[in-house]
Design a protein around this motif. Sequence first.
Motif, PDB file in Angstrom:
ATOM      1  N   LEU A  90      33.620  45.395  39.310  1.00  0.00           N
ATOM      2  CA  LEU A  90      34.140  44.196  38.656  1.00  0.00           C
ATOM      3  C   LEU A  90      35.630  44.295  38.342  1.00  0.00           C
TER       4      LEU A  90
ATOM      5  N   GLN B  79      42.073  49.394  43.179  1.00  0.00           N
ATOM      6  CA  GLN B  79      41.437  48.241  42.546  1.00  0.00           C
ATOM      7  C   GLN B  79      41.379  48.470  41.044  1.00  0.00           C
ATOM      8  N   PRO B  80      42.047  47.594  40.284  1.00  0.00           N
ATOM      9  CA  PRO B  80      42.106  47.848  38.843  1.00  0.00           C
ATOM     10  C   PRO B  80      40.747  47.739  38.177  1.00  0.00           C
ATOM     11  N   LYS B  81      40.488  48.674  37.276  1.00  0.00           N
ATOM     12  CA  LYS B  81      39.236  48.678  36.523  1.00  0.00           C
ATOM     13  C   LYS B  81      39.482  48.158  35.116  1.00  0.00           C
ATOM     14  N   LEU B  82      40.670  48.439  34.601  1.00  0.00           N
ATOM     15  CA  LEU B  82      40.925  48.127  33.195  1.00  0.00           C
ATOM     16  C   LEU B  82      42.429  47.978  32.967  1.00  0.00           C
ATOM     17  N   PHE B  83      42.809  46.897  32.290  1.00  0.00           N
ATOM     18  CA  PHE B  83      44.173  46.784  31.757  1.00  0.00           C
ATOM     19  C   PHE B  83      44.015  46.849  30.255  1.00  0.00           C
TER      20      PHE B  83
ATOM     21  N   PRO C 210      38.854  43.302  36.016  1.00  0.00           N
ATOM     22  CA  PRO C 210      38.824  43.205  34.549  1.00  0.00           C
ATOM     23  C   PRO C 210      38.455  41.827  34.005  1.00  0.00           C
TER      24      PRO C 210
ATOM     25  N   VAL D 265      41.466  42.596  28.715  1.00  0.00           N
ATOM     26  CA  VAL D 265      41.066  41.252  29.115  1.00  0.00           C
ATOM     27  C   VAL D 265      39.664  41.027  28.548  1.00  0.00           C
ATOM     28  N   ASN D 266      39.436  39.900  27.965  1.00  0.00           N
ATOM     29  CA  ASN D 266      38.161  39.560  27.326  1.00  0.00           C
ATOM     30  C   ASN D 266      37.951  40.188  25.953  1.00  0.00           C
TER      31      ASN D 266
ATOM     32  N   SER E  53      38.158  33.505  25.585  1.00  0.00           N
ATOM     33  CA  SER E  53      38.204  34.902  25.149  1.00  0.00           C
ATOM     34  C   SER E  53      39.027  35.754  26.110  1.00  0.00           C
ATOM     35  N   ALA E  54      39.153  35.325  27.359  1.00  0.00           N
ATOM     36  CA  ALA E  54      39.931  36.120  28.306  1.00  0.00           C
ATOM     37  C   ALA E  54      41.407  35.753  28.280  1.00  0.00           C
TER      38      ALA E  54
ATOM     39  N   GLN F  46      34.802  41.277  33.538  1.00  0.00           N
ATOM     40  CA  GLN F  46      34.066  42.185  32.654  1.00  0.00           C
ATOM     41  C   GLN F  46      33.842  41.519  31.309  1.00  0.00           C
TER      42      GLN F  46
ATOM     43  N   PHE G 198      31.774  55.259  37.822  1.00  0.00           N
ATOM     44  CA  PHE G 198      33.165  55.028  37.418  1.00  0.00           C
ATOM     45  C   PHE G 198      33.327  55.001  35.908  1.00  0.00           C
TER      46      PHE G 198
ATOM     47  N   TYR H 141      46.239  38.212  23.564  1.00  0.00           N
ATOM     48  CA  TYR H 141      45.398  38.477  24.737  1.00  0.00           C
ATOM     49  C   TYR H 141      46.155  39.354  25.732  1.00  0.00           C
TER      50      TYR H 141
ATOM     51  N   TYR I 231      39.531  52.011  39.773  1.00  0.00           N
ATOM     52  CA  TYR I 231      38.224  52.513  40.179  1.00  0.00           C
ATOM     53  C   TYR I 231      38.415  53.698  41.115  1.00  0.00           C
ATOM     54  N   GLY I 232      37.959  54.884  40.712  1.00  0.00           N
ATOM     55  CA  GLY I 232      38.028  56.068  41.558  1.00  0.00           C
ATOM     56  C   GLY I 232      39.419  56.275  42.122  1.00  0.00           C
TER      57      GLY I 232
END
Lengths: 491, 350
Positions: free
Chosen positions: B138, A249-253, B140, A275-276, B280-281, B143, B65, A287, A244-245
């Motif tokens: 949030l 802080q992780p936003k996406l793996f 990951p 994830v998800n 699912s996660a 999300q 973001f 996953y 994030y910015g």
Amino acid sequence: MNQKKSQSPIDRIWNLFASVTLAIILIAALAITSIVGTVIEQNAGYAKNIEVISRLLPDAIAPSAAPVVYRVLEAMGFMDMYHSWWFIALLAMFSLNLLVCSVDRLPRILKLVTDPMIPLKENVLRNLGVKRDLAVKARHEDVRDVVAATLKSAGFRPQVSKEEDGSVQIFGHKGAYSRLAVYVVHGSILLIFVGAIIGLIFGFKGGLNLPEGSSSDVVYQFGSGKEIPLGFSVKCEWYETQYYGSSFQPKLFRSQLVVLEDGQEVEGTRKWIRVNDPLVYKGVTFYQSSYGPVPNPTDGQFVFEVQYPGSGKEPATLWLRMNQPYRIPGTDIDATVLDFSPALTNDRATGKLITFDSSMLSPAARVRFTRDGQEVVRTGWIWERWPDETKANLPGGVSLIFKHYWGKQYTGLQVRKDPGVWLVYLGCTLMSLALFVAFFVSHRKIWIRVGPDRESVPLLLGATAHRNKHSFEKDVDRLVKQITSRFEGGA
Amino acid sequence: MASSDFFNISTFAYIMAMFAYLAYLAFRKNGVGYVATGITALGFVSQTIAIFVRWHESYLQWMRFSPESSLLLGISRSAPLRNLYESLVFFIWSMIIIYLVVEYVYKNRSLGAFVTPVAGLALAFIEMSGMSKDISPLVPALQSNWLIAHVLISFFGYGAFGVSFATANMHLIITTSDRKAPSHIFWALTFGFFLSALLAMAWKIGISPDMSNASVIWIVILAGLLLAGLALLFDEGLKKVLSYFSLSPDMLDDITYKSIAIGFPLLSLGIITGAIWADSAWGTYWSWDPKETWSLITWFVYALYLHSRFMRGWRGRKTAILSLIGFISVIFTYLGVNLLLSGLHSYGAG
């Protein structure tokens, strides 16, 4: 007592498992033992749980007593209690209890559901849970028709029976199926167990760490570490963490995966998983679970983007190896990567550049630009996370952005095959529906006796509901109002 | 106005509503009752606005973001249900809406004097404890589209169980006259431990997060016994207060059952949506982690309640005791697991 003596052993076992008392004992036992399993950290090892136990004991005796308590609990299987023989046995008995008590009660309930309704004697009618006594000024036939029509529109599917004194009884029921809902809930729990067991026997759970650019046709089973062949290969094309910015802080793996069969890419299997949002192929699900650095990547390449602002030219992508000069397209300049840092920052105290972490929190590459061996701009660091501030601006209006050190990271995949999961989901769906029916629908029966034609027609109403009597009484009052309102105007 | 202004209005309104409900109980004037309901509704509207303002703030943050997100995705990813603070606010919100429905259906304002101070004090506690109110984006794992469904369903379930806790406790208070009766001592102990557990958790979150779990447990035990003793000493007073409420044991038993009849399917759905989400996660729908296990324990307790009621015909005190145990388990599932045990959920992070 006499009756009990004459029972065969099979009858006795059957009755034991059909009893609510056993159900209550088993549910209480499952609940209480489960509590212990949440306090003791499961499969956490000696040191962790000695600490947990010590904290729960008074300080004075903790050092000497904790190991003893640990050994006792360990011997009883509490360190992995949800897989211990006695917990599984409790679950098995619970399932058997559910099955037997449902089968035991089902015939009686089915009879209640399917038994045809019969007209009731007046004294029985007057003793029902809900009763109303009233009279309307109208012709008997009209009242009869209105009552029947009202019950019909309320969904009671009325039947009519004539009585000797010239009166008729109109009666019907609805919601009979709701009596079965409880057994559907029981069945759905069993279905979930069956699905879980099928998953345990015919499926697997494993893990796989795949460096960027590499593929594997096996995964490693959790716990045992056993190799499980997939029957196909899975390849990791790319892994990245986004933040994030400017924070950490992780936003996406996410990882880009692709399935290979006989070395060929299988169409439609290339997917960015996160994830998800996993990748599914031939019943195996991949996953996004973790990631990490590859210590000495043999085939690591630095990915750059070359931009030509103002020229209308599309950006070009450059793949560079460490210490190997490469010509930047559209220029006569060579770029050479000299150094890499996974997490480079300006140290506030000294003002020097330092690597503050071994994970890829803020990757940067040090690049030299030369023309005929002569440096054209200052050799410097380019940060992946700060393209605008740190890009290299070269003569001719060309700039270079650092995108990625490809091959430097692996993606940690959790791999699962579970042919029973659809049964679990089916069980969950059934349970949700059946619970709502069980609580909010009831088997409602209604009898209305329409008296013979006199000055006014007497109506005697009796009704029962096997659940939610209060709300049913309100419904009955609404029905009565509907019936009487038809005559008030005309009478 | 910022969302905090609206939260302050609702905190103030709930506390004022408590006084109005008490005045209504004392004077039995319909006008006072309408005022009490009106103030509660005002607080509720204000809290609703506050939640939506916060939602909008986090929506703007999310879009900053992730500008590529669609409107719908942005809305669902920024729902204010992400940490302990937001979940407590939502818990209070759902408790108030469930109470307002109960008030409307039963045409009885007596419970208001119980519910509104809990809501007002809980909001004030959040304010004073200084727990983080930052709008954090949030992580990951959260999300997922299951987040909203899972949290909404679970908290409506918790709210329904909260109502059953209040009515079961009142049932025990008004039906026991013998001071030595086990059920009498039981409700006093539950009352004491429940209050002291809440206070200890408040203390741990707000004032000294470094306090060890053993001291939390000891504080809960000692303060619980003390409060139980006080409740026993002043039971005549409590009974007198409750006698103003014109509540019959049967009606309390009925509300207890109805709340559980609403709460139990919701709890089941909450567990199911949680399992689907975990699947699912992480590819495992059930891993016996403490949060999952405690939700199952809670489910077992309420299953016991239902079976003892329907199959054994238990009514009144015995089932009231079961429903008290059930709600203690709910509170432990919600707060205790995060504060005292480890787990996968994020709510304990504060």
